[in-house]
Design an enzyme around this catalytic site. Sequence first.
Site, PDB file in Angstrom:
ATOM      1  N   ASP A   1       0.818  -1.108   0.009  1.00 31.80           N
ATOM      2  CA  ASP A   1       0.147  -0.159   0.027  1.00 31.80           C
ATOM      3  C   ASP A   1       0.955   1.320   0.069  1.00 31.80           C
ATOM      4  O   ASP A   1       2.202   1.237  -0.263  1.00 31.80           O
ATOM      5  CB  ASP A   1      -0.864  -0.077   1.313  1.00 31.80           C
TER       6      ASP A   1
ATOM      7  N   HIS B   1       2.289  -8.846  -3.811  1.00 35.38           N
ATOM      8  CA  HIS B   1       1.397  -7.981  -3.682  1.00 35.38           C
ATOM      9  C   HIS B   1       1.867  -6.607  -3.539  1.00 35.38           C
ATOM     10  O   HIS B   1       2.321  -6.265  -2.359  1.00 35.38           O
ATOM     11  CB  HIS B   1       0.435  -8.353  -2.571  1.00 35.38           C
TER      12      HIS B   1
ATOM     13  N   ASP C   1       2.273 -17.620  -4.745  1.00 37.92           N
ATOM     14  CA  ASP C   1       3.037 -16.539  -5.608  1.00 37.92           C
ATOM     15  C   ASP C   1       1.952 -15.599  -6.215  1.00 37.92           C
ATOM     16  O   ASP C   1       2.085 -15.974  -7.473  1.00 37.92           O
ATOM     17  CB  ASP C   1       4.106 -16.886  -6.244  1.00 37.92           C
TER      18      ASP C   1
ATOM     19  N   GLU D   1       2.979 -10.156   0.291  1.00 40.60           N
ATOM     20  CA  GLU D   1       3.144  -8.824   0.099  1.00 40.60           C
ATOM     21  C   GLU D   1       4.890  -8.615   0.394  1.00 40.60           C
ATOM     22  O   GLU D   1       5.414  -9.253   0.852  1.00 40.60           O
ATOM     23  CB  GLU D   1       2.282  -7.983   1.040  1.00 40.60           C
TER      24      GLU D   1
END
Length: 772
Positions: free
Chosen positions: A357, A696, A744, A753
């Site tokens: 993020d 991610h 994955d 992530e």
Amino acid sequence: MHRHSAALCLLASSALTEARSVVALKPRDVSPLSVPGTPQIIANGNFSNGTYGWESSPAGQIRDGLYCLTVPASASAGNSSYLRTTYDFLETKNDIYTLNFTASSSVGFDIIVLTPDPPLDPNLNMTAPLTTSLHPFSFTFSPANQAPNATLEFDLGGLPSQAQVCIGNVSMKRIDRSSYVQDVGPALKVNQLGYLPQGPKIATLVTNSTNIMPWSLVNSAGTMIAQGSTRPGNVDAASGQSFATIDFSSVTQSGTGYVLRAGSAISFPFSISSTLYEPLRQDSLQFFYQQRSGIAIDAALAGQGYARAAGHVQILPNQGDVKVPCQAVHDSLVAYLEPWTCNYTLDVTRGWYDAGDQGKYVVNGGISAAQLLMEFERTQHVGNLTNPLCDGSLRIPERNNNVPDILDEARWELEFLLKMQVPAGSPPQLFNGSLVDMSGMAHHKMHDNQWTPLPTDPSQDPKRRELHRPSTAGTLNLAAAAAMAARSFASFDKAFAQQCLAAATTAYAAAKKNPAILAPGTDWDLGGGAYSDGDVSDEFYWAAAEMYLTTGQQQYLTDLQNNSYYTANTTTLFSIPSGFSWASVAALAQLDLALIPSNISNHSAIVQSVLDAADMYLAVQRNSSNGYGHFLTSYPWGSNSNALNNIQIVATAYDLTGNATYRDAALQALDYILGRNALAQSYIRGYGSKVSSNMHSRLYAHELDVSVPQAPAGSMAGGANEDANDPPANDVLQGCEPMLCYVDDVNSYSTNEVAINWNSALAWVVGWAANH
Ligand SMILES: *[C@@H]1O[C@H](CO)[C@@H](O)[C@H](O)[C@H]1NC(C)=O
Ligand SMILES: *[C@@H]1O[C@H](CO)[C@@H](O)[C@H](O)[C@H]1NC(C)=O
Ligand SMILES: *[C@@H]1O[C@H](CO)[C@@H](O)[C@H](O)[C@H]1NC(C)=O
Ligand SMILES: *[C@@H]1O[C@H](CO)[C@@H](O)[C@H](O)[C@H]1NC(C)=O
Ligand SMILES: *[C@@H]1O[C@H](CO)[C@@H](O)[C@H](O)[C@H]1NC(C)=O
Ligand SMILES: *[C@@H]1O[C@H](CO)[C@@H](O)[C@H](O)[C@H]1NC(C)=O
Ligand SMILES: *[C@@H]1O[C@H](CO)[C@@H](O)[C@H](O)[C@H]1NC(C)=O
Ligand SMILES: *[C@@H]1O[C@H](CO)[C@@H](O)[C@H](O)[C@H]1NC(C)=O
Ligand SMILES: *[C@@H]1O[C@H](CO)[C@@H](O)[C@H](O)[C@H]1NC(C)=O
Ligand SMILES: *[C@@H]1O[C@H](CO)[C@@H](O)[C@H](O)[C@H]1NC(C)=O
Ligand SMILES: *[C@@H]1O[C@H](CO)[C@@H](O)[C@H](O)[C@H]1NC(C)=O
Ligand SMILES: *[C@@H]1O[C@H](CO)[C@@H](O)[C@H](O)[C@H]1NC(C)=O
Ligand SMILES: [Ca+2]
Ligand SMILES: [Ca+2]
């Protein structure tokens, strides 16, 4: 004690002063997403049951299996006319959906297909260009936010003149992962990067045979250079696999392309090299430059595919980070059950994006910066080290400023942390119904008020950026990290060192004044992680330790000695067995109190506690149900960082004693991250044969959009998570054995992530390993 005066600042051969070209990443064949086949989400999408389940404006009628409307002309696109479902369905965040339909219009124009449900984001917001003949459309999309009450809508506004619009065969399905088969790699698991000539060399063979088997080591020319016998083992508790081990430590000859063979099993190739960890030492730190907020990422430094505009410098559509307000009251009411806010904005530019993020969290930023500072500081106190972390060693803008580059990188985060402090003399803020003076505390975190989709370029993030309420944990974290920075920067930038110490001093005092302002346990998924911590006594211990080590002042020593951790046992101090983390930081205090010279009276007891902790990890490694030589007994979210933080303890025991038992144990445990594990998975991009590639991250969501790159070399995935919980994990990891709970997949945020506190653990350990 294993100490030395100031370390030499010699450049290792790999550490050139100019940017080296980025490792060419082999483009991955983008396999089409598997054909959706899960239950139909759209009821009566072929209109065989009339208009049931649909409504429209204007009203329409069914003709030849199509829903047809006479749509009036309108000036602009939008919902002046529409067709939509009348029932709610679930759109799961980070899952993948495909929508098909056929449509035509007697006048060609563009319609918008969307799920107009809050929070409104571009989950599905697609343009379909209609023509006079029926045409099939197919869209694949991944919702950024959880939408439990979604509807599907065709917006028919913007027609230049009245026309007949017909829509049919509407079908929407969630991705079908039922054909997924987990690849556990070859039965013979090795560190796919390789082994140090003078280090331990252990491999694991998964086999049901309890017999001793012959093994051979073959070089790249196909010549056998060593052979021996396997050592039959037990059942590995974390994978359920029966195993044997292979010890080829006696081989010291350098080379590349070695493979091990045993029975029909052949390992991935690997090297034996004394410079094995040097490229990874650099790349593991390079990750932080890529995560930088507030600066354009330079193609010359990062590689062409990784260049990007400065993120969050308050240029539209960005709404931060130059003037960031406190959380809006309608959100803070949800988070704190009271309308907390503040009446100022802060410039909180710079820092690193936390993970996949683009939020920035003080407690996690603090431990990450601290681990980089520790990586540098150990080179100042451990004997016989050259310092390969110096100026010119990293591909960063500050590679020629006479400051060691690892400090420049840490400073990018420290400057952000300092800006998160509540300004002196600020009006009091609401806490548990009272107005409290929070001046000098640090805001717990700042991030978007809603999740953005993958990928999102940071400069294109349109969400509101918000400061969250100050917390005692964040404040102490800032105090500890800034106090550490004051030590390391003292000989490179006195003014910055003094600024750090002043901020640390203010923060420390503010935390003592407000010792129990805790961040709430959930953030209700409002665009960020909670990073809550119910016990801040370890944060008090860490901050007191760093303040004492930097200033030598009695008041901090007194606080340290009055803290319950001062007399706690080793298990408690080092959070054994899971290990230290952003929420459990007493171990960081203990490591620094052991390594950094001070007048503390019980120094030898502190050193002994590090050795005792290391011995506990040695016991984990030697347990007969541990087939992979790591220091893990559980597999929480980000377990690779737990594995590495535990290695830091054992490696520090070596730094303190020079006892090779600790060195060998730590090096052996590192093999786990690079492929000696049940999945034969190297969790580090660019290092190994079967390598995590679909991390991610909003920066690296190549799997969803080929126009963005995969994560750069040196980025580490979180790893196996026995409580994995995300759309791909829920589909393909049901009932997994803990060490096998990894997929994955770009949408598997709970196993795949990237994060700054995970790469900082990797950087410290690899920086240490590169010295051996
Ligand atoms: C319409 O869809 C229903 C449900 O999927 C199916 O049973 C029916 O055969 C379809 N009708 C036509 C005409 O395709
Ligand atoms: C078909 O539509 C009727 C209402 O017109 C509704 O009662 C019925 O449940 C629908 N059948 C199916 C299979 O959805
Ligand atoms: C059309 O969209 C607007 C703005 O998005 C919304 O406020 C309004 O409720 C919508 N109208 C209908 C009929 O859905
Ligand atoms: C949907 O897409 C249109 C056209 O690309 C854009 O103008 C609009 O802002 C988007 N809406 C949302 C909620 O993202
Ligand atoms: C969404 O659906 C849930 C049940 O699935 C319901 O409890 C909730 O009230 C709904 N929310 C809205 C905004 O309609
Ligand atoms: C809908 O799909 C069915 C099955 O593929 C096909 O036979 C039919 O012609 C389609 N109908 C329309 C209106 O496209
Ligand atoms: C959409 O259409 C494609 C191509 O015809 C087909 O393979 C796929 O199964 C369809 N998906 C859905 C959700 O109907
Ligand atoms: C070992 O035995 C188990 C249980 O019979 C089986 O599932 C597994 O495939 C075997 N493993 C190997 C490496 O042969
Ligand atoms: C320092 O390094 C040299 C050369 O590698 C080695 O011979 C010596 O034993 C080392 N000294 C210590 C104290 O580790
Ligand atoms: C914030 O509040 C203080 C005291 O209540 C006041 O003096 C100050 O002007 C306010 N600042 C802003 C930007 O509103
Ligand atoms: C260490 O201290 C904790 C907390 O006081 C306690 O629960 C635990 O049993 C102790 N462990 C040992 C080995 O003494
Ligand atoms: C080195 O450490 C190991 C593990 O604690 C211990 O068994 C051994 O006695 C130590 N060796 C020396 C020389 O201190
Ligand atoms: Ca520099
Ligand atoms: Ca804590």
